[in-house]
Motif scaffolding. Structure first.
Motif, PDB file in Angstrom:
ATOM      1  N   THR A 139      17.249 -15.692   3.973  1.00  0.00           N
ATOM      2  CA  THR A 139      16.304 -15.692   3.153  1.00  0.00           C
ATOM      3  C   THR A 139      15.993 -14.262   2.602  1.00  0.00           C
ATOM      4  N   VAL A 140      15.912 -13.285   3.366  1.00  0.00           N
ATOM      5  CA  VAL A 140      15.769 -11.922   3.101  1.00  0.00           C
ATOM      6  C   VAL A 140      16.925 -11.546   2.381  1.00  0.00           C
ATOM      7  N   SER A 141      18.269 -11.839   2.661  1.00  0.00           N
ATOM      8  CA  SER A 141      19.244 -11.404   1.913  1.00  0.00           C
ATOM      9  C   SER A 141      19.287 -12.006   0.529  1.00  0.00           C
ATOM     10  N   GLU A 142      18.792 -13.159   0.343  1.00  0.00           N
ATOM     11  CA  GLU A 142      18.688 -13.774  -1.003  1.00  0.00           C
ATOM     12  C   GLU A 142      17.798 -13.096  -1.926  1.00  0.00           C
ATOM     13  N   PHE A 143      16.635 -12.551  -1.063  1.00  0.00           N
ATOM     14  CA  PHE A 143      15.856 -11.890  -1.897  1.00  0.00           C
ATOM     15  C   PHE A 143      16.054 -10.406  -2.295  1.00  0.00           C
ATOM     16  N   VAL A 144      16.819  -9.844  -1.187  1.00  0.00           N
ATOM     17  CA  VAL A 144      17.418  -8.429  -1.647  1.00  0.00           C
ATOM     18  C   VAL A 144      18.278  -8.536  -2.835  1.00  0.00           C
ATOM     19  N   LYS A 145      19.183  -9.765  -2.677  1.00  0.00           N
ATOM     20  CA  LYS A 145      20.046  -9.748  -4.035  1.00  0.00           C
ATOM     21  C   LYS A 145      19.259 -10.137  -5.263  1.00  0.00           C
ATOM     22  N   LEU A 146      18.331 -10.544  -5.187  1.00  0.00           N
ATOM     23  CA  LEU A 146      17.475 -10.754  -6.548  1.00  0.00           C
ATOM     24  C   LEU A 146      17.045  -9.646  -7.156  1.00  0.00           C
ATOM     25  N   SER A 153       0.770  -1.267  -0.070  1.00  0.00           N
ATOM     26  CA  SER A 153      -0.093   0.015   0.024  1.00  0.00           C
ATOM     27  C   SER A 153       0.695   1.324   0.039  1.00  0.00           C
ATOM     28  N   LEU A 154       2.142   1.070   0.301  1.00  0.00           N
ATOM     29  CA  LEU A 154       3.158   2.146  -0.136  1.00  0.00           C
ATOM     30  C   LEU A 154       3.185   3.081  -1.406  1.00  0.00           C
ATOM     31  N   SER A 155       2.863   4.122  -1.097  1.00  0.00           N
ATOM     32  CA  SER A 155       2.957   5.078  -2.601  1.00  0.00           C
ATOM     33  C   SER A 155       4.254   4.576  -3.319  1.00  0.00           C
ATOM     34  N   GLY A 156       4.083   4.333  -4.624  1.00  0.00           N
ATOM     35  CA  GLY A 156       5.232   4.238  -5.355  1.00  0.00           C
ATOM     36  C   GLY A 156       5.803   2.524  -5.408  1.00  0.00           C
ATOM     37  N   VAL A 157       5.182   1.812  -4.415  1.00  0.00           N
ATOM     38  CA  VAL A 157       5.847   0.366  -4.185  1.00  0.00           C
ATOM     39  C   VAL A 157       4.860  -0.583  -5.136  1.00  0.00           C
ATOM     40  N   VAL A 158       5.483  -1.299  -5.905  1.00  0.00           N
ATOM     41  CA  VAL A 158       4.927  -2.318  -6.821  1.00  0.00           C
ATOM     42  C   VAL A 158       5.140  -3.631  -6.795  1.00  0.00           C
ATOM     43  N   LEU A 159       6.158  -4.055  -5.560  1.00  0.00           N
ATOM     44  CA  LEU A 159       6.619  -5.340  -5.024  1.00  0.00           C
ATOM     45  C   LEU A 159       6.540  -5.226  -3.922  1.00  0.00           C
ATOM     46  N   ALA A 160       5.938  -6.538  -2.910  1.00  0.00           N
ATOM     47  CA  ALA A 160       5.857  -6.475  -1.449  1.00  0.00           C
ATOM     48  C   ALA A 160       6.203  -7.816  -1.205  1.00  0.00           C
ATOM     49  N   ALA A 161       6.712  -8.159  -0.057  1.00  0.00           N
ATOM     50  CA  ALA A 161       6.654  -9.495   0.420  1.00  0.00           C
ATOM     51  C   ALA A 161       6.786  -9.606   1.900  1.00  0.00           C
ATOM     52  N   ILE A 162       6.310 -10.524   2.593  1.00  0.00           N
ATOM     53  CA  ILE A 162       6.464 -10.845   3.889  1.00  0.00           C
ATOM     54  C   ILE A 162       7.108 -12.264   4.134  1.00  0.00           C
ATOM     55  N   PHE A 163       8.121 -12.248   5.128  1.00  0.00           N
ATOM     56  CA  PHE A 163       8.883 -13.309   5.579  1.00  0.00           C
ATOM     57  C   PHE A 163       8.622 -13.709   6.753  1.00  0.00           C
ATOM     58  N   ILE A 164       7.964 -15.110   7.134  1.00  0.00           N
ATOM     59  CA  ILE A 164       7.540 -15.273   8.546  1.00  0.00           C
ATOM     60  C   ILE A 164       8.424 -16.750   8.777  1.00  0.00           C
ATOM     61  N   GLU A 165       8.980 -16.620   9.910  1.00  0.00           N
ATOM     62  CA  GLU A 165       9.696 -17.931  10.516  1.00  0.00           C
ATOM     63  C   GLU A 165       8.615 -18.633  10.915  1.00  0.00           C
ATOM     64  N   ASP A 166       8.739 -20.094  10.743  1.00  0.00           N
ATOM     65  CA  ASP A 166       8.007 -21.189  11.251  1.00  0.00           C
ATOM     66  C   ASP A 166       8.923 -22.129  11.792  1.00  0.00           C
ATOM     67  N   VAL A 167       9.140 -22.110  13.089  1.00  0.00           N
ATOM     68  CA  VAL A 167      10.419 -22.849  13.615  1.00  0.00           C
ATOM     69  C   VAL A 167       9.889 -24.660  13.703  1.00  0.00           C
ATOM     70  N   GLU A 168       8.644 -24.693  13.734  1.00  0.00           N
ATOM     71  CA  GLU A 168       8.026 -26.113  13.755  1.00  0.00           C
ATOM     72  C   GLU A 168       8.191 -26.537  12.319  1.00  0.00           C
ATOM     73  N   GLN A 169       7.941 -26.098  11.266  1.00  0.00           N
ATOM     74  CA  GLN A 169       8.200 -26.703  10.110  1.00  0.00           C
ATOM     75  C   GLN A 169       9.595 -26.478   9.542  1.00  0.00           C
ATOM     76  N   LYS A 170      10.306 -25.699  10.253  1.00  0.00           N
ATOM     77  CA  LYS A 170      11.645 -25.432   9.884  1.00  0.00           C
ATOM     78  C   LYS A 170      11.691 -24.633   8.328  1.00  0.00           C
ATOM     79  N   ILE A 171      10.785 -23.850   8.007  1.00  0.00           N
ATOM     80  CA  ILE A 171      10.828 -22.942   7.057  1.00  0.00           C
ATOM     81  C   ILE A 171      10.776 -21.500   7.211  1.00  0.00           C
TER      82      ILE A 171
END
Ligand code: 5GP
Ligand code: MN
Length: 343
Positions: free
Chosen positions: A322-329, A263-281
């Motif tokens: 994971t975030v660092s991989e995303f930012v590198k892309l 919803s940020l003005s000017g932003v066209v790509l958004a992501a959320i990264f959520i840690e799930d320790v139980e599923q190890k993902i």
């Protein structure tokens, strides 16, 4: 599904059958809404059960029929029995079996009778069944259920319960009728569903205005974690397991949070990264505006998929990595991201 196949489906449903309806893992409003709508349609003439791979958010647990849903992970032996007795299995809101999780996939793969797939995601597994109703242009599987009923000649049998379930699926998958997939046909169907007894204001209230205090506090934390990469018109949010625990995370609490980044003005790509320790993902949700396909991004780099403007994926490395991989892309996709028109 062509006319001949529709006739075959009608023939199959002409006599009493054991029908099982399966939505995808971590079912959302569309998966549960479409499944329960079809459940209510078939239940008078058939023995019908919805078997969901796992649990779904409490903001969907008021839907008519919700108490009849079996959860494959929690009610495993019961769900296995239900599946073993099935004559027909409907696969709703997903199109490849791994979307129901490995455990349930192993059981469902043993099924030798007829699968009927109804779904609006890209690249359906066409080896699974010849009975595929796939249309990626339709906003939701719940709208496809309405069209499926049209094909079967079942519109006049729509009850207030069915109308409510389809309304919820269409509403949640269109971001309350705002995504580009919302068409005039969608609005006409919504009007019909209101006429068939869906109580629109009550439905919006039940889904969107039943937050707990801790969910809003978690949203607050998510917004403080928001990072912007202005050069790439990108914004993303992270949530660690410790943060989820701190705010007493419940299933569904993070649903929709990624949209604040978009919803940020000017932003066209958004992501959320959520840690799930139980599923190890790390579970990732991607959203975009315009031509940049997050489905392709998720498929190529994050073991996922979805739609062009809404997709999900996962990674098995740490949250930071994971975030660092995303930012590198981002530099690699810079041109395509910047070209992605704001709607
Ligand atoms: P969400 O981000 O809300 O979980 O999902 C957005 C869209 O992407 C939904 O249509 C969902 O079905 C799809 N999706 C989410 N996660 C995955 C995934 O891991 N694999 C695939 N193929 N699709 C996903
Ligand atoms: Mn859907």
């Amino acid at each position: 599904m062509d006319t001949k196949q529709i006739e075959q489906v009608k023939l199959m449903l002409a006599t009493k059958k054991n029908v099982v309806i399966i939505p995808h893992r971590n079912p959302d409003g569309d998966a549960i809404g479409s499944s329960l709508a079809l459940y209510h349609y078939l239940k008078n003439d058939h023995h019908v059960k919805v078997v969901a791979p796992n649990d779904y958010p409490s903001f969907l647990k008021w839907l008519p029929g919700t108490n009849t849903v079996q959860l494959f992970d929690k009610q495993n032996s019961q769900a296995k029995k239900t599946l073993a007795a099935a004559d027909i299995i409907f696969l709703l809101d997903f199109n490849v079996l791994h979307r129901i999780g490995d455990d349930m996939k192993n059981t469902v793969e043993l099924f030798k009778e007829t699968f009927i797939m109804i779904d609006h995601h890209q690249q359906p597994d066409t080896d699974l069944t010849e009975f595929i109703y796939s249309d990626t242009s339709i906003c939701s599987t719940s709208q496809m259920i309405y069209h499926f009923l049209e094909k079967l000649g079942g519109i006049d049998s729509i009850t207030p319960e069915m109308a409510t379930c389809m309304y919820v699926g269409i509403m949640t998958d269109t971001g309350s009728f705002r995504f580009p997939s919302t068409t005039s046909t969608t609005h006409r169907i919504i009007a019909d569903l209101i006429d068939f007894g869906a109580k629109n204001a009550q439905i919006h209230n039940n889904v969107y205005d039943t937050n707990s205090y801790s969910r809003l506090q978690l949203l607050g934390r998510s917004l403080s974690n928001l990072k912007i990469e202005p050069e790439y018109k990108t914004a993303y949010i992270t949530l660690s397991q410790a943060e989820l625990d701190m705010f007493n995370y419940k299933k569904g609490d993070t649903e929709g949070v990624v949209n604040y980044a978009l919803s940020l003005s000017g932003v066209v790509l958004a992501a959320i990264f959520i840690e799930d320790v139980e599923q190890k993902i790390i579970k990732i949700s991607f959203r975009s505006k315009g031509s940049f396909s997050v489905n392709q991004l998720a498929r190529k780099h994050f073991n996922g998929g979805g739609h062009d403007n809404a997709a999900g994926g996962r990674s098995e490395i740490s949250l930071e990595e994971t975030v660092s991989e995303f930012v590198k892309l981002l530099p690699i996709y810079k041109n395509n991201i910047l070209k992605s028109d704001e709607v």
